[in-house]
Design a protein around this motif. Sequence first.
Motif, PDB file in Angstrom:
ATOM      1  N   TYR A  82      -7.788   4.332  -1.802  1.00  0.00           N
ATOM      2  CA  TYR A  82      -7.638   3.210  -0.880  1.00  0.00           C
ATOM      3  C   TYR A  82      -6.785   3.585   0.329  1.00  0.00           C
ATOM      4  O   TYR A  82      -7.017   3.094   1.436  1.00  0.00           O
ATOM      5  CB  TYR A  82      -7.039   2.013  -1.618  1.00  0.00           C
ATOM      6  CG  TYR A  82      -6.960   0.768  -0.787  1.00  0.00           C
ATOM      7  CD1 TYR A  82      -8.108   0.005  -0.566  1.00  0.00           C
ATOM      8  CD2 TYR A  82      -5.771   0.345  -0.225  1.00  0.00           C
ATOM      9  CE1 TYR A  82      -8.051  -1.150   0.195  1.00  0.00           C
ATOM     10  CE2 TYR A  82      -5.704  -0.802   0.539  1.00  0.00           C
ATOM     11  CZ  TYR A  82      -6.848  -1.551   0.747  1.00  0.00           C
ATOM     12  OH  TYR A  82      -6.784  -2.681   1.515  1.00  0.00           O
ATOM     13  N   SER A 135      -8.567   4.535   3.448  1.00  0.00           N
ATOM     14  CA  SER A 135      -9.399   3.504   4.077  1.00  0.00           C
ATOM     15  C   SER A 135     -10.902   3.794   3.992  1.00  0.00           C
ATOM     16  O   SER A 135     -11.612   3.757   4.998  1.00  0.00           O
ATOM     17  CB  SER A 135      -8.995   3.317   5.541  1.00  0.00           C
ATOM     18  OG  SER A 135      -7.653   2.941   5.640  1.00  0.00           O
ATOM     19  N   PRO A 136     -11.407   4.034   2.772  1.00  0.00           N
ATOM     20  CA  PRO A 136     -12.846   4.295   2.650  1.00  0.00           C
ATOM     21  C   PRO A 136     -13.656   3.003   2.840  1.00  0.00           C
ATOM     22  O   PRO A 136     -13.112   1.901   2.708  1.00  0.00           O
ATOM     23  CB  PRO A 136     -12.978   4.777   1.207  1.00  0.00           C
ATOM     24  CG  PRO A 136     -11.906   4.017   0.480  1.00  0.00           C
ATOM     25  CD  PRO A 136     -10.750   3.974   1.468  1.00  0.00           C
ATOM     26  N   ASP A 137     -14.921   3.148   3.116  1.00  0.00           N
ATOM     27  CA  ASP A 137     -15.784   1.968   3.137  1.00  0.00           C
ATOM     28  C   ASP A 137     -15.968   1.515   1.682  1.00  0.00           C
ATOM     29  O   ASP A 137     -15.693   2.249   0.746  1.00  0.00           O
ATOM     30  CB  ASP A 137     -17.118   2.275   3.822  1.00  0.00           C
ATOM     31  CG  ASP A 137     -17.893   3.369   3.127  1.00  0.00           C
ATOM     32  OD1 ASP A 137     -18.511   3.091   2.075  1.00  0.00           O
ATOM     33  OD2 ASP A 137     -17.860   4.519   3.610  1.00  0.00           O
ATOM     34  N   TRP A 138     -16.437   0.272   1.522  1.00  0.00           N
ATOM     35  CA  TRP A 138     -16.552  -0.320   0.189  1.00  0.00           C
ATOM     36  C   TRP A 138     -17.468   0.481  -0.723  1.00  0.00           C
ATOM     37  O   TRP A 138     -17.166   0.681  -1.900  1.00  0.00           O
ATOM     38  CB  TRP A 138     -17.034  -1.765   0.291  1.00  0.00           C
ATOM     39  CG  TRP A 138     -17.390  -2.339  -1.047  1.00  0.00           C
ATOM     40  CD1 TRP A 138     -18.611  -2.749  -1.462  1.00  0.00           C
ATOM     41  CD2 TRP A 138     -16.506  -2.542  -2.158  1.00  0.00           C
ATOM     42  NE1 TRP A 138     -18.552  -3.202  -2.753  1.00  0.00           N
ATOM     43  CE2 TRP A 138     -17.265  -3.074  -3.210  1.00  0.00           C
ATOM     44  CE3 TRP A 138     -15.150  -2.310  -2.366  1.00  0.00           C
ATOM     45  CZ2 TRP A 138     -16.714  -3.400  -4.445  1.00  0.00           C
ATOM     46  CZ3 TRP A 138     -14.599  -2.628  -3.606  1.00  0.00           C
ATOM     47  CH2 TRP A 138     -15.375  -3.169  -4.622  1.00  0.00           C
ATOM     48  N   THR A 198     -18.195   3.702  -0.763  1.00  0.00           N
ATOM     49  CA  THR A 198     -17.533   4.928  -1.209  1.00  0.00           C
ATOM     50  C   THR A 198     -16.460   4.606  -2.238  1.00  0.00           C
ATOM     51  O   THR A 198     -16.367   5.266  -3.283  1.00  0.00           O
ATOM     52  CB  THR A 198     -16.906   5.673  -0.009  1.00  0.00           C
ATOM     53  OG1 THR A 198     -17.946   5.997   0.916  1.00  0.00           O
ATOM     54  CG2 THR A 198     -16.182   6.929  -0.454  1.00  0.00           C
TER      55      THR A 198
END
Length: 64
Positions: free
Chosen positions: A26, A29-32, A34
Motif C-alpha cells: 500500500y 500506492s498501487p492501483d486496486w 494490483t
Amino acid sequence: MNDTVVRNEDFSIRCQKVLGVARQLYQGSPDWVTFFREVLGVEGAARQVFESQAEFVNFEKSNE
C-alpha cells in the motif's frame, strides 16, 4: 498448551504476515487491481500463507 491454542496463535501470526505484505504494498500506492492481485489473488500473499481454503476464508473474515 493444547493444539487448538497453538493453531490459533499460528493462524494469528500468518494473518499478521499477510497484513504486513498489504501495508508494505500500500505504501507504493498501487492501483486496486494490483493490490488485490498481490494480496488476495490466486497467487497472492494470503493464498501462499494459508494452507487450506478454510483458513483463507477465515482470514477473509478476520479483522486483518
